[in-house]
Write a protein that holds these residues in place. Structure first.
Motif, PDB file in Angstrom:
ATOM      1  N   ASP A  71       0.258   1.263   0.089  1.00 40.03           N
ATOM      2  CA  ASP A  71      -0.531   0.643   0.163  1.00 40.03           C
ATOM      3  C   ASP A  71      -1.389   0.735  -1.379  1.00 40.03           C
ATOM      4  O   ASP A  71      -1.741   0.415  -2.828  1.00 40.03           O
ATOM      5  CB  ASP A  71      -1.654  -0.173   0.605  1.00 40.03           C
ATOM      6  N   ARG A  72      -1.471   2.487  -1.726  1.00 36.83           N
ATOM      7  CA  ARG A  72      -2.114   2.458  -2.313  1.00 36.83           C
ATOM      8  C   ARG A  72      -2.104   2.620  -3.652  1.00 36.83           C
ATOM      9  O   ARG A  72      -2.327   2.722  -4.885  1.00 36.83           O
ATOM     10  CB  ARG A  72      -3.317   4.147  -2.234  1.00 36.83           C
ATOM     11  N   GLU A  73      -0.487   3.412  -3.598  1.00 35.58           N
ATOM     12  CA  GLU A  73       0.403   3.926  -4.887  1.00 35.58           C
ATOM     13  C   GLU A  73       0.439   2.012  -5.901  1.00 35.58           C
ATOM     14  O   GLU A  73       0.213   2.423  -6.813  1.00 35.58           O
ATOM     15  CB  GLU A  73       2.091   3.614  -4.186  1.00 35.58           C
ATOM     16  N   ARG A  74       0.522   0.413  -4.891  1.00 34.06           N
ATOM     17  CA  ARG A  74       0.356  -0.971  -5.380  1.00 34.06           C
ATOM     18  C   ARG A  74      -0.858  -0.501  -6.226  1.00 34.06           C
ATOM     19  O   ARG A  74      -0.799  -1.697  -6.722  1.00 34.06           O
ATOM     20  CB  ARG A  74       0.996  -1.765  -4.389  1.00 34.06           C
ATOM     21  N   ASP A  75      -1.652  -0.550  -4.850  1.00 33.05           N
ATOM     22  CA  ASP A  75      -3.339  -0.757  -5.488  1.00 33.05           C
ATOM     23  C   ASP A  75      -3.406   0.014  -7.230  1.00 33.05           C
ATOM     24  O   ASP A  75      -3.709  -0.769  -7.936  1.00 33.05           O
ATOM     25  CB  ASP A  75      -3.892  -0.413  -4.752  1.00 33.05           C
ATOM     26  N   VAL A  76      -2.913   1.220  -7.392  1.00 29.10           N
ATOM     27  CA  VAL A  76      -3.498   1.636  -8.641  1.00 29.10           C
ATOM     28  C   VAL A  76      -2.498   1.463  -9.134  1.00 29.10           C
ATOM     29  O   VAL A  76      -2.830   1.147 -11.277  1.00 29.10           O
ATOM     30  CB  VAL A  76      -3.457   3.392  -8.348  1.00 29.10           C
ATOM     31  N   TRP A 123       5.099   8.502  -7.895  1.00 33.88           N
ATOM     32  CA  TRP A 123       5.854   9.690  -7.739  1.00 33.88           C
ATOM     33  C   TRP A 123       6.256  10.724  -9.173  1.00 33.88           C
ATOM     34  O   TRP A 123       7.560  10.845  -9.326  1.00 33.88           O
ATOM     35  CB  TRP A 123       7.157   9.090  -7.219  1.00 33.88           C
ATOM     36  N   GLY A 124       5.200  10.456  -9.383  1.00 35.27           N
ATOM     37  CA  GLY A 124       5.788  11.976 -11.407  1.00 35.27           C
ATOM     38  C   GLY A 124       5.949  11.170 -12.190  1.00 35.27           C
ATOM     39  O   GLY A 124       5.857  12.218 -13.203  1.00 35.27           O
ATOM     40  N   GLN A 125       6.864   9.937 -12.369  1.00 30.50           N
ATOM     41  CA  GLN A 125       7.471   9.106 -13.206  1.00 30.50           C
ATOM     42  C   GLN A 125       6.761   7.454 -13.813  1.00 30.50           C
ATOM     43  O   GLN A 125       5.939   6.980 -13.008  1.00 30.50           O
ATOM     44  CB  GLN A 125       9.110   8.941 -12.776  1.00 30.50           C
ATOM     45  N   LYS A 126       7.285   7.395 -14.840  1.00 33.12           N
ATOM     46  CA  LYS A 126       6.404   6.069 -15.660  1.00 33.12           C
ATOM     47  C   LYS A 126       7.106   4.968 -14.752  1.00 33.12           C
ATOM     48  O   LYS A 126       8.145   5.482 -14.167  1.00 33.12           O
ATOM     49  CB  LYS A 126       6.970   5.908 -16.929  1.00 33.12           C
ATOM     50  N   PRO A 127       6.040   4.545 -14.247  1.00 34.00           N
ATOM     51  CA  PRO A 127       7.103   3.303 -13.123  1.00 34.00           C
ATOM     52  C   PRO A 127       7.426   2.272 -14.332  1.00 34.00           C
ATOM     53  O   PRO A 127       7.750   1.455 -14.724  1.00 34.00           O
ATOM     54  CB  PRO A 127       5.906   2.464 -12.992  1.00 34.00           C
ATOM     55  N   LYS A 128       9.018   2.365 -12.858  1.00 30.92           N
ATOM     56  CA  LYS A 128       9.678   0.484 -13.365  1.00 30.92           C
ATOM     57  C   LYS A 128       8.977  -0.834 -12.354  1.00 30.92           C
ATOM     58  O   LYS A 128       9.108  -0.792 -11.678  1.00 30.92           O
ATOM     59  CB  LYS A 128      11.053   0.628 -12.821  1.00 30.92           C
ATOM     60  N   PHE A 129       8.871  -1.669 -13.191  1.00 35.10           N
ATOM     61  CA  PHE A 129       8.161  -2.810 -13.116  1.00 35.10           C
ATOM     62  C   PHE A 129       8.861  -3.999 -13.503  1.00 35.10           C
ATOM     63  O   PHE A 129       9.055  -4.273 -14.259  1.00 35.10           O
ATOM     64  CB  PHE A 129       6.650  -2.975 -13.464  1.00 35.10           C
ATOM     65  N   ILE A 130       8.311  -5.252 -12.501  1.00 34.19           N
ATOM     66  CA  ILE A 130       9.161  -6.722 -13.675  1.00 34.19           C
ATOM     67  C   ILE A 130       7.545  -7.293 -13.892  1.00 34.19           C
ATOM     68  O   ILE A 130       6.550  -6.803 -12.742  1.00 34.19           O
ATOM     69  CB  ILE A 130       9.790  -6.848 -12.837  1.00 34.19           C
ATOM     70  N   ARG A 131       7.978  -7.574 -15.277  1.00 35.43           N
ATOM     71  CA  ARG A 131       6.735  -8.561 -15.683  1.00 35.43           C
ATOM     72  C   ARG A 131       6.587 -10.166 -14.852  1.00 35.43           C
ATOM     73  O   ARG A 131       7.956 -10.527 -15.447  1.00 35.43           O
ATOM     74  CB  ARG A 131       6.167  -8.499 -16.514  1.00 35.43           C
ATOM     75  N   SER A 136       9.179   1.005  -8.274  1.00 36.53           N
ATOM     76  CA  SER A 136       9.647   2.427  -8.163  1.00 36.53           C
ATOM     77  C   SER A 136       8.328   2.762  -6.772  1.00 36.53           C
ATOM     78  O   SER A 136       7.686   2.121  -6.751  1.00 36.53           O
ATOM     79  CB  SER A 136       9.233   2.805  -9.561  1.00 36.53           C
ATOM     80  N   GLY A 137       8.700   4.156  -7.163  1.00 34.89           N
ATOM     81  CA  GLY A 137       8.210   4.608  -5.391  1.00 34.89           C
ATOM     82  C   GLY A 137       8.477   3.893  -4.474  1.00 34.89           C
ATOM     83  O   GLY A 137       9.924   3.924  -4.506  1.00 34.89           O
ATOM     84  N   PHE A 138       7.273   3.986  -3.388  1.00 35.87           N
ATOM     85  CA  PHE A 138       7.953   2.493  -1.504  1.00 35.87           C
ATOM     86  C   PHE A 138       8.575   1.900  -2.146  1.00 35.87           C
ATOM     87  O   PHE A 138       9.182   1.589  -1.325  1.00 35.87           O
ATOM     88  CB  PHE A 138       6.264   3.230  -0.961  1.00 35.87           C
ATOM     89  N   TRP A 139       8.109   1.073  -3.273  1.00 36.53           N
ATOM     90  CA  TRP A 139       8.326  -1.041  -3.452  1.00 36.53           C
ATOM     91  C   TRP A 139       9.363  -0.281  -4.445  1.00 36.53           C
ATOM     92  O   TRP A 139      10.801  -1.268  -4.105  1.00 36.53           O
ATOM     93  CB  TRP A 139       7.344  -1.389  -4.372  1.00 36.53           C
ATOM     94  N   GLY A 140      10.450   0.733  -4.895  1.00 37.19           N
ATOM     95  CA  GLY A 140      11.953   0.710  -5.582  1.00 37.19           C
ATOM     96  C   GLY A 140      12.453   1.185  -4.266  1.00 37.19           C
ATOM     97  O   GLY A 140      13.421   0.758  -4.497  1.00 37.19           O
ATOM     98  N   VAL A 141      11.721   1.086  -2.897  1.00 37.51           N
ATOM     99  CA  VAL A 141      12.978   1.583  -2.096  1.00 37.51           C
ATOM    100  C   VAL A 141      13.258   0.678  -0.680  1.00 37.51           C
ATOM    101  O   VAL A 141      14.286  -0.008  -1.269  1.00 37.51           O
ATOM    102  CB  VAL A 141      11.816   2.767  -0.870  1.00 37.51           C
ATOM    103  N   ALA A 142      11.767  -0.059  -0.769  1.00 38.26           N
ATOM    104  CA  ALA A 142      12.078  -1.555  -0.228  1.00 38.26           C
ATOM    105  C   ALA A 142      10.984  -2.683  -0.523  1.00 38.26           C
ATOM    106  O   ALA A 142       9.544  -1.739  -0.579  1.00 38.26           O
ATOM    107  CB  ALA A 142      12.383  -1.269   1.358  1.00 38.26           C
ATOM    108  N   ARG A 143      11.029  -3.516  -0.723  1.00 33.26           N
ATOM    109  CA  ARG A 143       9.927  -4.678  -0.608  1.00 33.26           C
ATOM    110  C   ARG A 143       8.910  -4.518   0.825  1.00 33.26           C
ATOM    111  O   ARG A 143       9.332  -4.698   1.918  1.00 33.26           O
ATOM    112  CB  ARG A 143      10.480  -6.857  -1.310  1.00 33.26           C
ATOM    113  N   HIS A 144       8.091  -4.630   0.396  1.00 36.79           N
ATOM    114  CA  HIS A 144       7.012  -4.574   1.783  1.00 36.79           C
ATOM    115  C   HIS A 144       7.224  -2.697   2.353  1.00 36.79           C
ATOM    116  O   HIS A 144       7.376  -2.804   4.278  1.00 36.79           O
ATOM    117  CB  HIS A 144       6.643  -5.414   2.609  1.00 36.79           C
ATOM    118  N   PHE A 145       7.324  -1.921   1.811  1.00 36.54           N
ATOM    119  CA  PHE A 145       7.907  -0.654   3.013  1.00 36.54           C
ATOM    120  C   PHE A 145       6.875  -0.409   3.515  1.00 36.54           C
ATOM    121  O   PHE A 145       7.008   0.644   4.796  1.00 36.54           O
ATOM    122  CB  PHE A 145       8.502   0.267   1.798  1.00 36.54           C
TER     123      PHE A 145
END
Length: 126
Positions: A20-25, A36-44, A67-76
């Motif tokens: 949750d914090r990962e997404r909030d930040v 996770w130490g890298q530039k995030p991948k995301f969709i606008r 990316s991160g938890f959210w790159g593993v699965a949606r709503h992980f």
């Protein structure tokens, strides 16, 4: 066995918080952070919302983290939340104490599956 279930539940709580914090930040920084130490991948994403009171349509913008938890699965984080809930309910020993202690985890499982389905439908519209 009880200590293992308790440790599993606490692991679920911590990982749920971290996801949750990962997404909030990420959202608070507008995507300008490390995941996770890298530039995030995301969709606008842009999507339209209809105001139920006025019937007016407005366009909203959102960043969808991939990316991160959210790159593993949606709503992980739901997996972690359910891990904690089921661990707590199993700690109540439903085999000895009856099924009532399972109400919380069964209800939460239904609630989160329903929420994930609604969120997926909303996401497809973006």
């Amino acid at each position: 066995a009880a200590l293992a279930l308790f440790a599993l539940s606490m692991t679920g709580v911590v990982l749920n918080y971290l996801a949750d914090r990962e997404r909030d930040v990420f959202r608070a920084s507008g995507g300008k952070c490390k995941v996770w130490g890298q530039k995030p991948k995301f969709i606008r994403a842009e999507y339209e919302v209809i105001d139920r009171k006025t019937g007016e349509t407005s366009t909203k913008k959102s960043l969808l983290l991939a990316s991160g938890f959210w790159g593993v699965a949606r709503h992980f984080q739901y997996f972690f939340e359910l891990t904690a809930a089921w661990s707590w309910c199993l700690l109540a020993n439903p085999l000895q104490n009856g099924v009532i202690p399972l109400f919380y985890c069964v209800f939460l499982t239904y609630l989160l599956i329903d929420r994930a389905e609604r969120d997926s439908k909303k996401c497809r519209l973006k």
